[in-house]
Design an enzyme around this catalytic site. Structure first.
Site, PDB file in Angstrom:
ATOM      1  N   LYS A   1     -10.670  -5.863  -7.565  1.00 42.45           N
ATOM      2  CA  LYS A   1     -12.103  -6.094  -7.290  1.00 42.45           C
ATOM      3  C   LYS A   1     -13.009  -5.788  -8.484  1.00 42.45           C
ATOM      4  CE  LYS A   1     -11.727  -5.218  -2.305  1.00 42.45           C
ATOM      5  NZ  LYS A   1     -10.315  -4.773  -2.213  1.00 42.45           N
TER       6      LYS A   1
ATOM      7  N   ASP B   1       0.843  -1.200   0.000  1.00 46.29           N
ATOM      8  CA  ASP B   1       0.000   0.000   0.000  1.00 46.29           C
ATOM      9  C   ASP B   1       0.877   1.247   0.000  1.00 46.29           C
ATOM     10  OD1 ASP B   1      -2.367  -1.437  -0.083  1.00 46.29           O
ATOM     11  OD2 ASP B   1      -2.506  -1.604   2.086  1.00 46.29           O
TER      12      ASP B   1
HETATM   13  O1  C5P Z   1      -2.523  -2.194   6.841  1.00 44.05           O
HETATM   14  P1  C5P Z   1      -3.488  -3.344   6.957  1.00 44.05           P
HETATM   15  O2  C5P Z   1      -2.849  -4.626   7.459  1.00 44.05           O
HETATM   16  O3  C5P Z   1      -4.725  -2.989   7.709  1.00 44.05           O
HETATM   17  O4  C5P Z   1      -3.886  -3.621   5.424  1.00 44.05           O
HETATM   18  C1  C5P Z   1      -4.786  -4.617   5.049  1.00 44.05           C
HETATM   19  C2  C5P Z   1      -4.895  -4.669   3.561  1.00 44.05           C
HETATM   20  O5  C5P Z   1      -5.999  -5.521   3.246  1.00 44.05           O
HETATM   21  C3  C5P Z   1      -5.175  -3.329   2.884  1.00 44.05           C
HETATM   22  O6  C5P Z   1      -4.560  -3.362   1.591  1.00 44.05           O
HETATM   23  C4  C5P Z   1      -6.681  -3.299   2.769  1.00 44.05           C
HETATM   24  O7  C5P Z   1      -7.127  -2.538   1.692  1.00 44.05           O
HETATM   25  C5  C5P Z   1      -6.984  -4.782   2.522  1.00 44.05           C
HETATM   26  N1  C5P Z   1      -8.340  -5.196   2.898  1.00 44.05           N
HETATM   27  C6  C5P Z   1      -8.861  -5.030   4.165  1.00 44.05           C
HETATM   28  N2  C5P Z   1     -10.136  -5.422   4.447  1.00 44.05           N
HETATM   29  C7  C5P Z   1     -10.875  -5.982   3.504  1.00 44.05           C
HETATM   30  C8  C5P Z   1     -10.378  -6.177   2.214  1.00 44.05           C
HETATM   31  C9  C5P Z   1      -9.083  -5.767   1.946  1.00 44.05           C
HETATM   32  O8  C5P Z   1      -8.169  -4.542   5.052  1.00 44.05           O
HETATM   33  N3  C5P Z   1     -12.090  -6.398   3.795  1.00 44.05           N
END
Ligand code: C5P
Length: 235
Positions: free
Chosen positions: A68, A18
């Site tokens: 997505k 990210d």
């Molecule tokens: O920084 P973090 O561990 O929270 O990032 C989680 C990743 O998973 C991000 O790229 C976020 O967009 C993705 N994601 C999420 N929840 C979802 C789907 C995708 O956190 N339901």
């Protein structure tokens, strides 16, 4: 604990790249290449740098392109094929895109899988939605029930992989799905904007096949060391 089948990832820990620049993405990919299960790229990198960056990252680790898709079946199929050609091993589509699109996705997954390991994950209800923000065309009801219904719809139409939150694992496990779970934290990590988090071992024990970790790895002082900690915590 028996090891989950996390293919096409090399191990269950997938880092979400990210970041906004090619240099940051490649620096992280280089740092993580020999330890990470896979690297997730979303629209913020794909739209800026396209196929060229995907190719470069895919040379380092299996790429998960999290764009997505939600469109008419032929457009979704074209997008999935383009992702595969760029080097993606995993892509996401919306379960809400309908039976015809899901069946087309199942057929294209089967075909592409014969060339190399490839998986199409369906997203059910976005975690940013709650009971009050469902579109008016959807039957009112608990988010868990919407997720269950959509998961059934995904499997009836031939796909076997879902993205789900840690708290959805308990009712999605043991149905033959590959379950990819974000919201993963070690005890010492900040939760950020994640409301429901789980530790790696807990999520795997609850039925996750692979875990997506963003900030705790990409913002760590030493992302490779942070990944090793997550891998250790999977045991
Ligand atoms: O920084 P973090 O561990 O929270 O990032 C989680 C990743 O998973 C991000 O790229 C976020 O967009 C993705 N994601 C999420 N929840 C979802 C789907 C995708 O956190 N339901």
């Amino acid at each position: 604990m028996s090891k989950p089948d996390c293919r096409p990832f090399r191990n269950p820990v997938v880092a979400a790249l990210d970041v906004d620049t090619r240099d940051e993405a490649l620096r992280l990919a280089d740092q993580l290449a020999d330890v990470i299960g896979g690297l997730k790229l979303g629209p913020r990198l794909c739209l800026r740098y396209g196929q060229d960056l995907v190719r470069e990252i895919a040379a380092r680790a299996p790429v998960f392109m999290d764009n997505k898709h939600f469109d008419i079946p032929s457009t979704m199929e074209a997008a999935v094929r383009a992702s595969f050609e760029a080097g993606a091993s995993v892509v996401t589509v919306h379960a809400l895109s309908g039976p015809e699109a899901l069946r087309a996705m199942a057929a294209v997954e089967k075909e592409l899988n014969q060339k190399r390991s490839f998986r199409i994950l369906a997203v059910t209800i976005l975690t940013s939605w709650d009971e009050n923000s469902l579109p008016p065309v959807m039957k009112p009801g608990r988010i868990a029930d919407q997720v269950k219904a959509l998961a059934g719809h995904v499997s009836q139409n031939g796909l076997k992989s879902l993205v789900c939150s840690p708290h959805e694992l308990e009712f999605l496990r043991d149905q033959g799905f590959f379950l990819l779970t974000p919201g993963i934290r070690l005890a010492e990590d900040a939760h950020g904007d994640q409301k429901r988090v789980a530790g790696p071992a807990e999520a795997l024990r609850d039925g996750a096949s692979a875990l997506v970790v963003g900030r705790p790895i990409v913002r760590a002082e030493d992302p490779r060391a942070a990944t090793l900690k997550f891998l250790d915590a999977c045991k």
